[in-house]
Design a protein around this motif. Structure first.
Motif, PDB file in Angstrom:
ATOM      1  N   GLU A   6       0.825  -1.201   0.000  1.00 53.79           N
ATOM      2  CA  GLU A   6       0.000   0.000   0.000  1.00 53.79           C
ATOM      3  C   GLU A   6       0.860   1.252   0.000  1.00 53.79           C
ATOM      4  O   GLU A   6       2.008   1.226   0.451  1.00 53.79           O
ATOM      5  N   SER A   7       0.277   2.335  -0.498  1.00 53.64           N
ATOM      6  CA  SER A   7       0.904   3.649  -0.330  1.00 53.64           C
ATOM      7  C   SER A   7       0.569   4.119   1.071  1.00 53.64           C
ATOM      8  O   SER A   7      -0.581   4.017   1.507  1.00 53.64           O
ATOM      9  N   THR A   9       0.062   7.162   3.282  1.00 49.82           N
ATOM     10  CA  THR A   9      -0.131   8.614   3.210  1.00 49.82           C
ATOM     11  C   THR A   9      -0.547   9.197   4.552  1.00 49.82           C
ATOM     12  O   THR A   9      -0.191  10.332   4.866  1.00 49.82           O
ATOM     13  N   SER A  49       5.730   9.383  -1.508  1.00 53.39           N
ATOM     14  CA  SER A  49       6.456   8.304  -2.178  1.00 53.39           C
ATOM     15  C   SER A  49       6.596   7.028  -1.345  1.00 53.39           C
ATOM     16  O   SER A  49       7.147   6.043  -1.828  1.00 53.39           O
ATOM     17  N   ILE A  51       5.829   3.563   0.196  1.00 52.05           N
ATOM     18  CA  ILE A  51       4.999   2.374   0.069  1.00 52.05           C
ATOM     19  C   ILE A  51       5.457   1.381   1.134  1.00 52.05           C
ATOM     20  O   ILE A  51       6.596   1.457   1.612  1.00 52.05           O
ATOM     21  N   ARG A  67       7.194   8.285  -8.783  1.00 50.96           N
ATOM     22  CA  ARG A  67       6.438   8.052 -10.023  1.00 50.96           C
ATOM     23  C   ARG A  67       6.725   9.188 -11.001  1.00 50.96           C
ATOM     24  O   ARG A  67       6.031  10.194 -11.015  1.00 50.96           O
ATOM     25  N   THR A  96       5.278  -3.354  -7.144  1.00 50.33           N
ATOM     26  CA  THR A  96       5.744  -2.117  -7.764  1.00 50.33           C
ATOM     27  C   THR A  96       5.917  -2.314  -9.263  1.00 50.33           C
ATOM     28  O   THR A  96       5.539  -1.447 -10.064  1.00 50.33           O
TER      29      THR A  96
END
Length: 132
Positions: A6-7, A9, A49, A51, A67, A96
């Protein structure tokens, strides 16, 4: 072991603790150009950025994924020492690669120049390696 990528955030307090433990186990060269693990985590959260691989509500591994318009770059890949050799890093890398492919972007690895571990990973995965 089902590891979900998962990202990160909006990390929970537990996530922040887990991230600190992940990068506490990192060799010093892996943190470059950041002075500390905390600085790496803070910068990655600020630019979106970060993960991570999650298993049973705990983060076991993490990396930075930039990205870019031309290519995606994966760097600072690290897995908690007590969890290594169980496929967490491989799962982060595979997911990824899948996401980059879906976005139509090539994936590249990035690490400080001259480190055999990074060169070996690039050779095993057949991914280009850029210097940080």
């Amino acid at each position: 072991m089902p590891v979900y990528v998962e990202s990160v955030t909006q990390p929970s307090p537990q996530d922040l603790t887990d991230l600190a433990k992940i990068y506490a186990d990192a060799p010093e060269w892996l943190l470059m150009p950041y002075a500390t693990a905390a600085a790496l985590i803070e910068a990655a959260l600020a630019d979106g950025s970060l993960i991570a691989g999650r298993f049973n509500d705990r983060l076991l591994g993490a990396a930075l994924l930039q990205r870019g318009d031309d290519a995606w770059r994966l760097s600072h890949l690290c897995v908690r020492k007590v969890t290594r050799k169980r496929g967490v890093g491989r799962r982060l890398l595979e997911e990824t690669q899948r996401l980059a492919s879906e976005a139509g972007k090539p994936l590249r690895l990035a690490a400080p120049a001259g480190h055999l571990e990074a060169s070996a990973l690039a050779a095993r995965t057949h991914l280009p390696l850029d210097s940080l």
